[in-house]
Design an enzyme around this catalytic site. Structure first.
Site, PDB file in Angstrom:
ATOM      1  N   ARG A 176      35.286  49.174  45.919  1.00  0.00           N
ATOM      2  CA  ARG A 176      35.634  48.954  44.502  1.00  0.00           C
ATOM      3  C   ARG A 176      34.519  48.261  43.714  1.00  0.00           C
ATOM      4  O   ARG A 176      34.779  47.391  42.889  1.00  0.00           O
ATOM      5  CB  ARG A 176      36.950  48.179  44.380  1.00  0.00           C
ATOM      6  CG  ARG A 176      38.157  48.868  45.014  1.00  0.00           C
ATOM      7  CD  ARG A 176      38.420  50.235  44.409  1.00  0.00           C
ATOM      8  NE  ARG A 176      39.524  50.909  45.084  1.00  0.00           N
ATOM      9  CZ  ARG A 176      39.381  51.814  46.062  1.00  0.00           C
ATOM     10  NH1 ARG A 176      38.170  52.153  46.484  1.00  0.00           N
ATOM     11  NH2 ARG A 176      40.435  52.380  46.606  1.00  0.00           N
ATOM     12  N   SER A 226      47.138  51.473  41.535  1.00  0.00           N
ATOM     13  CA  SER A 226      47.319  50.355  42.468  1.00  0.00           C
ATOM     14  C   SER A 226      47.010  49.051  41.741  1.00  0.00           C
ATOM     15  O   SER A 226      45.922  48.885  41.193  1.00  0.00           O
ATOM     16  CB  SER A 226      46.394  50.498  43.671  1.00  0.00           C
ATOM     17  OG  SER A 226      46.717  51.644  44.418  1.00  0.00           O
ATOM     18  N   GLU A 296      43.372  44.897  41.103  1.00  0.00           N
ATOM     19  CA  GLU A 296      42.467  46.042  41.060  1.00  0.00           C
ATOM     20  C   GLU A 296      42.391  46.565  39.620  1.00  0.00           C
ATOM     21  O   GLU A 296      41.379  47.129  39.222  1.00  0.00           O
ATOM     22  CB  GLU A 296      42.930  47.144  42.016  1.00  0.00           C
ATOM     23  CG  GLU A 296      41.974  48.304  42.083  1.00  0.00           C
ATOM     24  CD  GLU A 296      42.257  49.234  43.247  1.00  0.00           C
ATOM     25  OE1 GLU A 296      42.111  50.461  43.057  1.00  0.00           O
ATOM     26  OE2 GLU A 296      42.608  48.770  44.336  1.00  0.00           O
TER      27      GLU A 296
END
Length: 303
Positions: A176, A226, A296
Site C-alpha cells: 500500500r 477495505s 486504508e
C-alpha cells in the site's frame, strides 16, 4: 485563499472541465463529502500539468484524486482545488504483450482490454474499483497479485513540474505504498508487461474472482473499500468480527454484516458517523487484542 478569489482565478481557465462548489459525495464511492471549492476534470496530460503548475505558482492548495473509491471526505468539503483524473484521461493501448494506459483508466476496463487480447497477468485487478493512477500510487493488490508484479515503468509529474519516467525498481513499491506517496508525485500513465495466454482461461479466472468478490464483499452498498490495512500477522475483518463488532452502527455508518473489514453507508451516513465508527473499532480491537488498526481509506477535507 478566499473562495470568491479562487473562483475568479479559475473562471476563464481551460484546464479541462472546471466545476465550482462541486459536492464530493458525487465523486466518492462512499457517497459522503461536502463541496470542493474548485474541481478540475482534465481531458489531456497538458490539462493536468498546467493546472498543477498554476496551483503551485499561485500557492493554491490542491488534491489529486482518481475514481474516489478509497476516500472519506469531510462534510465541510475541501478548500482549494481537487483535480480528478478519471474519465476523459483514460486511453488504453495494446502493443504486443504490453499495455500502455493513461492514469484515469479504470482497472476493470484495462482488465477487459487485456482479456480481449488474450493477455494474462492483470486478472487480479479486474474487480478493484479504482483507476490506474490510484492503483500505482498505493500498489493496489488482490488475490495474490500486486501492481509491482506487472509494472514496467510509470510516467509522473514531479515536484519541479517535470514529466519523468521511473522503472519498476525505481518506484519503491511496497504494501500500500510507493515513491508516488513518498515524493508527492502525480501519476500520468503506466506501462505493464503481461503474457500471452488462453482467452477462455483468462475469462474463467476473472469470472471466478468476480464471484468471490460479489459473494464476500458488500458491493451493494456505498463504501470506501477495505477500511483498514492488513495488520501484520492478522486480518482486519477477522479482528473486528472477533471483537463482536459485526453490524455495529452509528447513524447510517455500519460495520458490514457481510464482511467486517468494510464500513458501509446505509443511506445518509455522515463523515462524523463513519469517523466515530472507525475510532470505536480501533479502540475496541486494540483493547481486546493489542493490535493497532491503521485506516486504508484516505481521510481528507477541511473544517
Amino acid at each position: 485563499m478566499e473562495k470568491s478569489k479562487l473562483h475568479e482565478l479559475f473562471k476563464d481557465k481551460s484546464f479541462g472541465e472546471i466545476l465550482f462548489d462541486e459536492p464530493m459525495k458525487n465523486h466518492t464511492s462512499f457517497k459522503i463529502g461536502g463541496p470542493a471549492d474548485i474541481m478540475i476534470i482534465p481531458n489531456r496530460e497538458d490539462d493536468i500539468t498546467k493546472s498543477i503548475k498554476f496551483c503551485r505558482e499561485n500557492n493554491i492548495r490542491y488534491f489529486v484524486m482518481g475514481n474516489g473509491t478509497n476516500l472519506l471526505v469531510k462534510d465541510t468539503g475541501i478548500r482549494g482545488v481537487v483535480i480528478k483524473i478519471s474519465n476523459g484521461f483514460d486511453n488504453i493501448e495494446i502493443q504486443g504483450d504490453k499495455v500502455i494506459c493513461q492514469s484515469g483508466a479504470l482497472l476493470s476496463k484495462v482488465a477487459k482490454k487485456a482479456l480481449k487480447n488474450s493477455l494474462t497477468g492483470f486478472e487480479f485487478a479486474s474487480g478493484i474499483p479504482g483507476t490506474i493512477g490510484g492503483a500505482i500510487t498505493m500498489n493496489a493488490g488482490a488475490y495474490g497479485g500486486e501492481m509491482k508484479d506487472i509494472v514496467v515503468k510509470v510516467r509522473v509529474l514531479d515536484k519541479n513540474n517535470r514529466v519523468v519516467e521511473f522503472s519498476n525498481e525505481e518506484m519503491d513499491f511496497r504494501y500500500r505504498g510507493s515513491k508516488v506517496v513518498d515524493q508527492g508525485l502525480v501519476v500520468l500513465g503506466a506501462e505493464f508487461k503481461l503474457k500471452n495466454g488462453d482467452f477462455s482461461q483468462i475469462k474463467e479466472r476473472m469470472e471466478d474472482l468476480t464471484e468471490r468478490r460479489v459473494s464476500k464483499q458488500p458491493l451493494e452498498l456505498p463504501s470506501g473499500g477495505s477500511t483498514f490495512k492488513r495488520p501484520e500477522g492478522h486480518f482486519a475483518g477477522k479482528l473486528i468480527e472477533d471483537a463482536g463488532l459485526r453490524g455495529v452502527r452509528f447513524g447510517d455508518a455500519q460495520v458490514s454484516e457481510k464482511h467486517c473489514g468494510f464500513i458501509v453507508n446505509r443511506g445518509e451516513a455522515t463523515f462524523e458517523q463513519v469517523l466515530t465508527l472507525i475510532r470505536t473499532i480501533q479502540k475496541i480491537v486494540y483493547d481486546k487484542f493489542n493490535v493497532i488498526l491503521e485506516p486504508e481509506i484516505k481521510i481528507i477535507g477541511d473544517d
